[in-house]
Design a protein around this motif. Structure first.
Motif, mmCIF file in Angstrom:
data_model
loop_
_atom_site.group_PDB
_atom_site.id
_atom_site.type_symbol
_atom_site.label_atom_id
_atom_site.label_comp_id
_atom_site.label_asym_id
_atom_site.label_seq_id
_atom_site.Cartn_x
_atom_site.Cartn_y
_atom_site.Cartn_z
ATOM 1 N N UNK A 36 0.830 -1.207 0.000
ATOM 2 C CA UNK A 36 0.000 0.000 0.000
ATOM 3 C C UNK A 36 0.868 1.263 0.000
ATOM 4 N N UNK A 37 2.152 1.116 0.343
ATOM 5 C CA UNK A 37 3.051 2.268 0.278
ATOM 6 C C UNK A 37 3.292 2.733 -1.156
ATOM 7 N N UNK A 38 2.957 1.888 -2.115
ATOM 8 C CA UNK A 38 3.221 2.223 -3.512
ATOM 9 C C UNK A 38 2.097 3.009 -4.166
ATOM 10 N N UNK A 39 0.983 3.233 -3.439
ATOM 11 C CA UNK A 39 -0.130 3.963 -4.035
ATOM 12 C C UNK A 39 -0.613 5.074 -3.107
ATOM 13 N N UNK A 40 -1.119 6.126 -3.743
ATOM 14 C CA UNK A 40 -1.757 7.223 -3.027
ATOM 15 C C UNK A 40 -3.193 7.363 -3.541
ATOM 16 N N UNK A 41 -4.069 7.793 -2.658
ATOM 17 C CA UNK A 41 -5.468 7.999 -3.040
ATOM 18 C C UNK A 41 -5.597 9.224 -3.931
ATOM 19 N N UNK A 42 -6.432 9.090 -4.942
ATOM 20 C CA UNK A 42 -6.745 10.238 -5.795
ATOM 21 C C UNK A 42 -8.132 10.062 -6.393
ATOM 22 N N UNK A 43 -9.011 11.022 -6.140
ATOM 23 C CA UNK A 43 -10.333 11.079 -6.767
ATOM 24 C C UNK A 43 -11.107 9.775 -6.594
ATOM 25 N N UNK A 44 -11.065 9.244 -5.377
ATOM 26 C CA UNK A 44 -11.838 8.050 -5.065
ATOM 27 C C UNK A 44 -11.181 6.737 -5.440
ATOM 28 N N UNK A 45 -9.950 6.804 -5.959
ATOM 29 C CA UNK A 45 -9.232 5.579 -6.333
ATOM 30 C C UNK A 45 -7.782 5.664 -5.914
ATOM 31 N N UNK A 46 -6.975 4.770 -6.434
ATOM 32 C CA UNK A 46 -5.542 4.762 -6.135
ATOM 33 C C UNK A 46 -4.731 4.990 -7.394
ATOM 34 N N UNK A 47 -3.633 5.710 -7.233
ATOM 35 C CA UNK A 47 -2.678 5.948 -8.309
ATOM 36 C C UNK A 47 -1.272 5.670 -7.769
ATOM 37 N N UNK A 48 -0.289 5.393 -8.649
ATOM 38 C CA UNK A 48 1.083 5.201 -8.166
ATOM 39 C C UNK A 48 1.535 6.398 -7.326
ATOM 40 N N UNK A 49 2.181 6.122 -6.221
ATOM 41 C CA UNK A 49 2.556 7.165 -5.266
ATOM 42 C C UNK A 49 3.552 8.154 -5.869
ATOM 43 N N UNK A 50 3.499 9.381 -5.362
ATOM 44 C CA UNK A 50 4.466 10.398 -5.751
ATOM 45 C C UNK A 50 3.842 11.542 -6.512
ATOM 46 N N UNK A 51 4.696 12.358 -7.083
ATOM 47 C CA UNK A 51 4.229 13.458 -7.917
ATOM 48 C C UNK A 51 3.348 12.937 -9.048
ATOM 49 N N UNK A 52 3.585 11.675 -9.453
ATOM 50 C CA UNK A 52 2.848 11.083 -10.573
ATOM 51 C C UNK A 52 1.427 10.649 -10.208
ATOM 52 N N UNK A 53 1.043 10.741 -8.935
ATOM 53 C CA UNK A 53 -0.299 10.266 -8.574
ATOM 54 C C UNK A 53 -1.380 11.204 -9.083
ATOM 55 N N UNK A 54 -1.006 12.434 -9.363
ATOM 56 C CA UNK A 54 -1.968 13.450 -9.792
ATOM 57 C C UNK A 54 -1.884 13.626 -11.305
#
Length: 365
Positions: free
Chosen positions: A289-307
């Motif tokens: 779970x450390x590899x993903x961040x929440x975004x807009x109700x889902x998960x994206x790869x963590x970091x600046x790239x999550x957005x």
């Protein structure tokens, strides 16, 4: 008379359309020029072709012998600092530059560098220069930067180029710096440069034009961008132009990385240290779970790239020449980390030691 009036009106319509078309083309050219260094859509994969003290592995002649193989997998190659650091070659990485317009280094001669760059370019692979402009070293002491000439213009540094609160100010027997206060983080290994100085700005712009036009580099990696405001990165990019630009803003905070991009007017990418530290956290905890961040109700790869709004400005990496030799070194599954990076947003940067160890697997990825 009505016929003539019609012809004049018709000509005016053509002129108006032509003017609108030329205006649109001009605006598009300006947009492409300012934004090209952070491509909106990119399938690029970069390799960092060096690590700390990789003098044998990263010699220009060594890399040139591998150019065809490298070009098959990488569209960009980030090379180590190529400037003359004014010390016995084979024992300096070049991160304390002295000469900017002399490209003889621990990795080879200027002629060998140009051959490598041209060979890679002929095979469709761009080269990225390591640009160190936060600080500089002297020829024979702490402050005597060399006078250099490029394109008929001579640049003569002086003490106003050095930040007044640099360490040299308190050193006996050394000249006192006369520039303004440092606008960023201090670097104690060399003299911190005052980028407000117009003469210094002029030489840096010329230096980057030299790297692009004379050596053949297609872009740059800015060293230690915490040392000077991102507004200067924006200005230097505008002056020289390049295919790609990436800054080293060493901070794991998404907000800090985003703030730097704002200061740079989004005219550069930055290394995604928040992605790198997410990988480190996964390696140390085993928690995916450390590899993903929440975004807009889902998960994206963590970091600046999550957005989705910031992923185009991120260059992702697992390790680099600095992190690989200290406590920040990635300690987990290198192949899994590369697979995750290469299938995530951002422009991925494969590290030379990983490539050397797992070449066939990374080629397949």
């Amino acid at each position: 008379k009505p016929k003539h009036t019609y012809i004049v009106f018709f000509n005016l319509k053509i002129m108006k359309k032509t003017f609108i078309l030329l205006s649109v083309l001009f605006l598009l050219s300006q947009f492409n020029f300012t934004e090209a260094q952070a491509p909106a859509q990119s399938t690029d994969v970069m390799m960092q072709a060096f690590f700390w003290d990789s003098y044998a592995d990263s010699k220009w002649t060594t890399l040139n012998a591998q150019a065809s193989e490298l070009a098959q997998s990488f569209s960009m190659i980030w090379l180590p600092p190529s400037n003359d650091a004014n010390s016995p070659y084979s024992n300096t990485m070049g991160y304390i530059p002295v000469y900017w317009f002399r490209q003889n280094s621990s990795f080879g001669s200027q002629a060998e560098l140009k051959t490598l760059v041209a060979n890679l370019k002929a095979q469709g692979t761009r080269t990225i220069a390591d640009v160190v402009i936060n600080h500089r070293g002297g020829v024979s002491n702490w402050t005597d930067f060399p006078t250099e000439t490029y394109n008929g213009v001579t640049y003569t540094p002086n003490l106003y180029w050095i930040c007044s609160n640099d360490e040299v100010a308190s050193q006996a027997g050394q000249a006192k710096p006369l520039g303004g206060l440092d606008e960023g983080d201090n670097f104690s290994g060399a003299r911190d440069l005052d980028h407000r100085n117009l003469d210094l700005q002029a030489e840096i712009k010329a230096y980057m034009q030299f790297l692009k036009n004379d050596i053949g580099f297609d872009g740059w990696r800015y060293d230690m961008t915490k040392g000077f405001p991102g507004t200067y990165t924006s200005m230097y990019n505008d002056a020289a132009g390049a295919y790609f630009s990436v800054g080293e803003y060493w901070d794991g905070s998404y907000d800090a990385l985003y703030a730097w991009l704002q200061k740079a007017s989004f005219k550069s990418t930055t290394f995604d240290f928040s992605f790198k530290y997410a990988l480190n956290n996964w390696a140390s905890t085993g928690n995916l779970t450390n590899l993903v961040w929440a975004y807009n109700g889902g998960n994206q790869p963590a970091g600046l790239i999550h957005n989705p709004g910031t992923k185009r400005y991120a260059a992702t990496f697992i390790d680099n020449h600095d992190t690989y030799r200290d406590a920040n070194k990635f300690s987990g599954d290198v192949l899994m980390a590369n697979a995750f990076m290469l299938s995530s947003p951002g422009i991925p940067c494969v590290f030379l030691p990983h490539w050397t160890q797992y070449k066939s697997q990374i080629q397949a990825m």
